[in-house]
Design a protein around this motif. Sequence first.
Motif, mmCIF file in Angstrom:
data_model
loop_
_atom_site.group_PDB
_atom_site.id
_atom_site.type_symbol
_atom_site.label_atom_id
_atom_site.label_comp_id
_atom_site.label_asym_id
_atom_site.label_seq_id
_atom_site.Cartn_x
_atom_site.Cartn_y
_atom_site.Cartn_z
ATOM 1 N N ASP A 189 50.272 39.531 -1.165
ATOM 2 C CA ASP A 189 49.428 39.180 -0.034
ATOM 3 C C ASP A 189 49.265 37.669 0.005
ATOM 4 O O ASP A 189 49.657 36.956 -0.924
ATOM 5 C CB ASP A 189 48.065 39.880 -0.147
ATOM 6 C CG ASP A 189 47.489 40.270 1.206
ATOM 7 O OD1 ASP A 189 47.871 39.639 2.225
ATOM 8 O OD2 ASP A 189 46.648 41.184 1.247
ATOM 9 N N GLY A 190 48.686 37.192 1.081
ATOM 10 C CA GLY A 190 48.496 35.768 1.254
ATOM 11 C C GLY A 190 48.498 35.410 2.720
ATOM 12 O O GLY A 190 48.436 36.276 3.594
ATOM 13 N N PRO A 191 48.623 34.125 3.039
ATOM 14 C CA PRO A 191 48.539 33.680 4.427
ATOM 15 C C PRO A 191 49.810 33.895 5.238
ATOM 16 O O PRO A 191 49.834 33.599 6.433
ATOM 17 C CB PRO A 191 48.239 32.188 4.285
ATOM 18 C CG PRO A 191 48.884 31.798 2.988
ATOM 19 C CD PRO A 191 48.698 32.989 2.095
ATOM 20 N N MET A 192 50.871 34.394 4.603
ATOM 21 C CA MET A 192 52.162 34.601 5.255
ATOM 22 C C MET A 192 52.742 33.280 5.760
ATOM 23 O O MET A 192 53.294 33.212 6.861
ATOM 24 C CB MET A 192 52.053 35.644 6.370
ATOM 25 C CG MET A 192 51.771 37.046 5.862
ATOM 26 S SD MET A 192 51.447 38.274 7.160
ATOM 27 C CE MET A 192 52.919 38.119 8.177
ATOM 28 N N VAL A 193 52.614 32.260 4.938
ATOM 29 C CA VAL A 193 53.155 30.939 5.239
ATOM 30 C C VAL A 193 54.014 30.510 4.059
ATOM 31 O O VAL A 193 53.520 30.476 2.918
ATOM 32 C CB VAL A 193 52.034 29.913 5.484
ATOM 33 C CG1 VAL A 193 52.632 28.526 5.711
ATOM 34 C CG2 VAL A 193 51.164 30.331 6.649
ATOM 35 N N LYS A 194 55.261 30.190 4.318
ATOM 36 C CA LYS A 194 56.169 29.786 3.242
ATOM 37 C C LYS A 194 55.614 28.545 2.543
ATOM 38 O O LYS A 194 55.222 27.574 3.174
ATOM 39 C CB LYS A 194 57.551 29.504 3.812
ATOM 40 C CG LYS A 194 58.650 29.399 2.770
ATOM 41 C CD LYS A 194 59.981 29.033 3.399
ATOM 42 C CE LYS A 194 60.509 30.109 4.325
ATOM 43 N NZ LYS A 194 61.842 29.755 4.883
ATOM 44 N N GLY A 195 55.561 28.594 1.214
ATOM 45 C CA GLY A 195 55.083 27.471 0.432
ATOM 46 C C GLY A 195 53.621 27.553 0.050
ATOM 47 O O GLY A 195 53.179 26.821 -0.838
ATOM 48 N N GLU A 196 52.882 28.453 0.691
ATOM 49 C CA GLU A 196 51.476 28.634 0.342
ATOM 50 C C GLU A 196 51.344 29.685 -0.757
ATOM 51 O O GLU A 196 52.125 30.629 -0.816
ATOM 52 C CB GLU A 196 50.666 29.059 1.569
ATOM 53 C CG GLU A 196 50.559 27.979 2.632
ATOM 54 C CD GLU A 196 49.763 26.781 2.154
ATOM 55 O OE1 GLU A 196 48.730 26.980 1.480
ATOM 56 O OE2 GLU A 196 50.190 25.639 2.434
ATOM 57 N N PRO A 197 50.360 29.570 -1.654
ATOM 58 C CA PRO A 197 50.237 30.526 -2.762
ATOM 59 C C PRO A 197 49.790 31.898 -2.302
ATOM 60 O O PRO A 197 49.177 32.065 -1.243
ATOM 61 C CB PRO A 197 49.185 29.873 -3.667
ATOM 62 C CG PRO A 197 48.393 29.001 -2.763
ATOM 63 C CD PRO A 197 49.349 28.492 -1.738
ATOM 64 N N ASN A 198 50.105 32.869 -3.137
ATOM 65 C CA ASN A 198 49.652 34.245 -2.891
ATOM 66 C C ASN A 198 48.183 34.394 -3.247
ATOM 67 O O ASN A 198 47.632 33.632 -4.040
ATOM 68 C CB ASN A 198 50.465 35.236 -3.728
ATOM 69 C CG ASN A 198 51.935 35.235 -3.381
ATOM 70 O OD1 ASN A 198 52.770 34.966 -4.226
ATOM 71 N ND2 ASN A 198 52.267 35.532 -2.136
ATOM 72 N N THR A 199 47.578 35.410 -2.649
ATOM 73 C CA THR A 199 46.206 35.789 -2.973
ATOM 74 C C THR A 199 46.202 37.230 -3.448
ATOM 75 O O THR A 199 47.211 37.934 -3.348
ATOM 76 C CB THR A 199 45.284 35.644 -1.748
ATOM 77 O OG1 THR A 199 45.731 36.565 -0.728
ATOM 78 C CG2 THR A 199 45.309 34.226 -1.204
ATOM 79 N N ALA A 200 45.072 37.691 -3.959
ATOM 80 C CA ALA A 200 44.969 39.076 -4.419
ATOM 81 C C ALA A 200 45.318 40.033 -3.281
ATOM 82 O O ALA A 200 45.010 39.784 -2.113
ATOM 83 C CB ALA A 200 43.556 39.353 -4.927
ATOM 84 N N VAL A 201 45.986 41.118 -3.627
ATOM 85 C CA VAL A 201 46.355 42.115 -2.623
ATOM 86 C C VAL A 201 45.089 42.635 -1.930
ATOM 87 O O VAL A 201 44.105 42.974 -2.578
ATOM 88 C CB VAL A 201 47.133 43.264 -3.283
ATOM 89 C CG1 VAL A 201 47.442 44.358 -2.257
ATOM 90 C CG2 VAL A 201 48.424 42.747 -3.917
ATOM 91 N N GLY A 202 45.142 42.667 -0.612
ATOM 92 C CA GLY A 202 44.000 43.118 0.173
ATOM 93 C C GLY A 202 43.139 42.004 0.702
ATOM 94 O O GLY A 202 42.194 42.266 1.454
ATOM 95 N N THR A 203 43.453 40.745 0.332
ATOM 96 C CA THR A 203 42.617 39.622 0.757
ATOM 97 C C THR A 203 43.346 38.662 1.691
ATOM 98 O O THR A 203 42.772 37.644 2.080
ATOM 99 C CB THR A 203 42.105 38.823 -0.456
ATOM 100 O OG1 THR A 203 43.210 38.195 -1.118
ATOM 101 C CG2 THR A 203 41.361 39.717 -1.428
ATOM 102 N N GLY A 204 44.582 38.959 2.047
ATOM 103 C CA GLY A 204 45.368 38.068 2.885
ATOM 104 C C GLY A 204 45.682 38.683 4.235
ATOM 105 O O GLY A 204 44.962 39.565 4.721
ATOM 106 N N ALA A 205 46.791 38.232 4.819
ATOM 107 C CA ALA A 205 47.155 38.618 6.181
ATOM 108 C C ALA A 205 48.115 39.805 6.244
ATOM 109 O O ALA A 205 48.450 40.258 7.345
ATOM 110 C CB ALA A 205 47.788 37.413 6.889
ATOM 111 N N MET A 206 48.558 40.317 5.113
ATOM 112 C CA MET A 206 49.540 41.400 5.112
ATOM 113 C C MET A 206 48.905 42.740 5.494
ATOM 114 O O MET A 206 47.792 43.052 5.057
ATOM 115 C CB MET A 206 50.178 41.522 3.727
ATOM 116 C CG MET A 206 51.098 40.367 3.369
ATOM 117 S SD MET A 206 52.662 40.388 4.282
ATOM 118 C CE MET A 206 53.512 41.760 3.483
ATOM 119 N N PRO A 207 49.631 43.571 6.273
ATOM 120 C CA PRO A 207 49.146 44.915 6.607
ATOM 121 C C PRO A 207 49.434 45.893 5.467
ATOM 122 O O PRO A 207 50.285 46.777 5.565
ATOM 123 C CB PRO A 207 49.932 45.258 7.876
ATOM 124 C CG PRO A 207 51.240 44.555 7.689
ATOM 125 C CD PRO A 207 50.903 43.266 6.962
#
Length: 253
Positions: A189-207
């Motif tokens: 998960d994460g902001p879905m921007v190349k080069g930006e770090p991942n975040t915990a699953v369930g806390t970003g922009a991924m469905p």
Amino acid sequence: MTNPISVQLYSVREHMAADRDATLRRVAGLGYRAVEPYNPADDPKGFRALADELGLTVSGTHAGGLVREPEPGPTFEAVARLGTELAIVPAGIPEQEFTTLDGIARAADLLNGLAEQASGYGLKLAYHNHWWEFEPRIDGVHALEVLAQRLSPRVFLEIDTYWAAVAGAQVPELLERLGERVVALHVKDGPMVKGEPNTAVGTGAMPVRAILDARPDAWRVVEFDSCAGDVFEALAASHAYLTAVRDGRGGPA
């Protein structure tokens, strides 16, 4: 029976390099019951013994030596010693091969040949994507899907859902199209921007929920290419979220 939630140990690569055994114990202490190594040739016997002691299943292993080394046999042997049946090619095919039909045909021939060899060791072969298999399109179709059409039924896929999304794929629909060839998912998960770090699953922009629903029987493998914060805290939060989803307590994300 539902597969346990796994973690790609590349997420904690610096900790693994410093103290493998302590890191595996810490991962197990977070509640993970499966792991996905990334260097099967590094003491596979010792790794398997510790994994067994900790109650950790090896869901599969990335095995870059299959394409980096002149002879894949020793890598296949190491994978088999780890006690998994899934050898995963994580990269190593030149990115430009995914920009033309001829390049994709060469990639398919390579993977088909490796899959045939893998069967001689009692193993299955899978291919793991990054963004460069999805950004190119051939007649409007993602290069990875063009590749899948040319793969032997012996070649499976581990879809890195985050990189597929970053590269423009609608991941739930993609997984529906690829079907049972997909045996594992990198759940990120994460902001879905190349080069930006991942975040915990369930806390970003991924469905995440829709992705998991699209391939309910595939291995769920948590991974952080890089982490916004403490990686062990993020691994713990990801495990808690995925456990809640599995048990029907997850939110709509």
